[in-house]
Design an enzyme around this catalytic site. Structure first.
Site, short mmCIF file in Angstrom:
data_model
loop_
_atom_site.label_atom_id
_atom_site.label_comp_id
_atom_site.label_asym_id
_atom_site.label_seq_id
_atom_site.Cartn_x
_atom_site.Cartn_y
_atom_site.Cartn_z
N HIS A 140 -1.11 8.64 -15.96
CA HIS A 140 -2.02 7.76 -16.35
C HIS A 140 -3.04 8.16 -17.43
CE1 HIS A 140 -1.58 6.10 -11.71
NE2 HIS A 140 -0.97 5.46 -12.63
N ASN A 197 0.01 15.92 2.43
CA ASN A 197 -1.27 15.07 2.68
C ASN A 197 -1.68 15.26 3.81
OD1 ASN A 197 -3.00 12.75 2.67
ND2 ASN A 197 -1.86 12.04 1.01
N VAL A 219 -6.33 12.54 -14.09
CA VAL A 219 -6.63 12.28 -15.63
C VAL A 219 -7.69 13.54 -15.85
CG1 VAL A 219 -6.31 9.92 -15.94
CG2 VAL A 219 -8.36 10.80 -15.25
N GLN A 244 -0.76 11.83 -11.72
CA GLN A 244 -1.58 10.59 -11.88
C GLN A 244 -2.90 10.97 -12.13
OE1 GLN A 244 -0.23 7.59 -8.54
NE2 GLN A 244 -0.14 9.66 -7.68
N SER A 295 -1.80 8.80 -2.44
CA SER A 295 -1.77 7.68 -1.13
C SER A 295 -0.57 6.84 -1.50
CB SER A 295 -3.12 6.73 -1.23
OG SER A 295 -3.11 6.18 -2.62
P1 OAD Z 1 -6.06 8.06 -3.77
O1 OAD Z 1 -7.42 8.17 -3.99
O2 OAD Z 1 -5.72 6.83 -3.58
O3 OAD Z 1 -5.30 9.02 -2.70
C1 OAD Z 1 -6.01 10.16 -2.69
C2 OAD Z 1 -4.80 10.92 -1.60
O4 OAD Z 1 -5.03 12.17 -1.26
C3 OAD Z 1 -5.18 10.29 -0.13
O5 OAD Z 1 -3.78 9.91 0.61
C4 OAD Z 1 -5.67 11.42 0.82
O6 OAD Z 1 -5.41 11.51 2.16
C5 OAD Z 1 -5.19 12.64 0.09
N1 OAD Z 1 -6.05 13.90 0.18
C6 OAD Z 1 -7.20 13.95 0.13
N2 OAD Z 1 -7.74 15.22 0.20
C7 OAD Z 1 -6.57 15.91 0.16
C8 OAD Z 1 -6.22 17.57 -0.12
N3 OAD Z 1 -7.44 18.25 0.20
N4 OAD Z 1 -4.97 17.67 -0.06
C9 OAD Z 1 -3.99 16.86 -0.44
N5 OAD Z 1 -4.10 15.31 -0.14
C10 OAD Z 1 -5.60 15.17 0.02
O7 OAD Z 1 -5.74 8.78 -5.07
P2 OAD Z 1 -4.14 8.55 -6.03
O8 OAD Z 1 -2.98 8.51 -5.00
O9 OAD Z 1 -3.99 9.58 -6.96
O10 OAD Z 1 -4.71 5.24 -11.28
O11 OAD Z 1 -4.27 7.12 -6.64
C11 OAD Z 1 -3.30 6.72 -7.55
C12 OAD Z 1 -3.92 6.11 -8.80
O12 OAD Z 1 -4.77 4.93 -8.04
C13 OAD Z 1 -4.72 6.88 -9.46
O13 OAD Z 1 -4.34 7.77 -10.53
C14 OAD Z 1 -5.72 5.77 -10.32
C15 OAD Z 1 -5.75 4.75 -8.87
O14 OAD Z 1 -5.72 3.53 -9.31
C16 OAD Z 1 -5.41 4.64 -12.28
O15 OAD Z 1 -6.52 4.77 -12.40
C17 OAD Z 1 -4.48 3.90 -13.32
#
Ligand code: OAD
Length: 246
Positions: free
Chosen positions: A123, A215, A107, A105, A191
């Site tokens: 994405h 995570n 970019v 996801q 997340s």
């Molecule tokens: P989030 O910012 O929602 O979530 C990041 C996740 O990474 C959280 O669950 C944290 O607990 C976890 N995290 C933090 N540090 C970490 C580490 N060192 N190792 C492993 N995990 C860790 O990001 P995404 O889930 O990627 O989409 O968000 C999904 C989408 O939401 C993004 O691609 C973006 C946004 O809307 C678009 O822009 C279309």
């Protein structure tokens, strides 16, 4: 546990036996490179903005120059950092299993810079410029406040998927097929709040795959998965590759 391996034996065994491993990554995988995760508060210049309010086609139509300033700032941020051991471990894992499909996801290009090939960019990619009218790939003038499509005169936009927009068709199809086909699915650093990406782990689960989440903050989906490894991907993934080798 295998000797000197703190990860569950059954997960390592499933990976050893796997014909096809599918990995979905999110912003957490890039966190240890110094890229703020999507839902973390923004620093500095952009602290007053909520990323969810900037990452929409409506926001772009209302103020394209503002959105371009934000994306250029984000481009500079991700260009100035390096892949971390988690990215490198995923590229290494691809060489140790018969087939690996990597869906991200993110970019930020960091998987590609770590050596992963054929990455499915769910994405989009922040370094691409696309025509706002028809989505075609273009090379924009980096000096222009809002670069223009030389073919049709529309504004160019960053090549990322915004809220309310469809996932690119090829990414959607390839990811769905991989989730159905794989025998191990790893959901890492996401997340799992944003669909359709968040549905891929369940799709894999329903089709018989072993599913594991990595995570530090287990998500609400973790209880449905076979394994929830609470740890940072930059530590857990190199360990996982190491456990597989012994
Ligand atoms: P989030 O910012 O929602 O979530 C990041 C996740 O990474 C959280 O669950 C944290 O607990 C976890 N995290 C933090 N540090 C970490 C580490 N060192 N190792 C492993 N995990 C860790 O990001 P995404 O889930 O990627 O989409 O968000 C999904 C989408 O939401 C993004 O691609 C973006 C946004 O809307 C678009 O822009 C279309």
């Amino acid at each position: 546990m295998t000797e000197n391996c703190d990860l569950p034996d059954a997960l390592i065994a499933a990976l050893r036996d796997a014909r096809h491993v599918c990995i979905l990554t999110g912003a957490g995988v890039s966190a240890e490179s110094g890229v703020p995760t999507f839902r973390e508060a923004q620093d500095g210049l952009w602290a007053e903005y909520n990323p969810q309010d900037l990452a929409t086609p409506e926001a772009f139509v209302a103020d394209p120059a503002l959105i371009w300033r934000w994306y250029r700032w984000r481009r500079e941020t991700v260009a100035s950092v390096k892949p971390n051991p988690g990215h490198v471990a995923i590229a290494t894992l691809a060489e140790r299993v018969p087939q690996l499909t990597l869906i991200t996801q993110n970019v930020d290009n960091l998987h590609q810079r770590a050596g992963s090939r054929d990455v499915i960019e769910y994405h989009g990619n922040i370094f691409e410029d696309r025509c706002f009218a028809d989505g075609s790939l273009r090379a924009g003038d980096e000096q222009a406040a809002v670069p223009i499509c030389t073919d049709c005169g529309s504004n160019l936009r960053p090549g990322v998927v915004w809220f309310g927009e469809a996932i690119p068709e090829h990414a959607m199809n390839q990811s769905g097929s991989a989730a159905v086909d794989c025998d191990v699915f790893l959901s890492i650093g996401t997340s799992s709040l944003v669909y359709p990406a968040a549905g891929l782990a369940n799709l894999a689960n329903q089709n018989g795959a072993i599913v594991a989440e990595i995570n530090p903050n287990p998500t609400t989906h973790a209880a449905n998965f076979d394994f929830a490894i609470a740890g940072n991907s930059g530590l857990v993934l190199p360990e996982l590759v190491d456990c597989l080798a012994h």
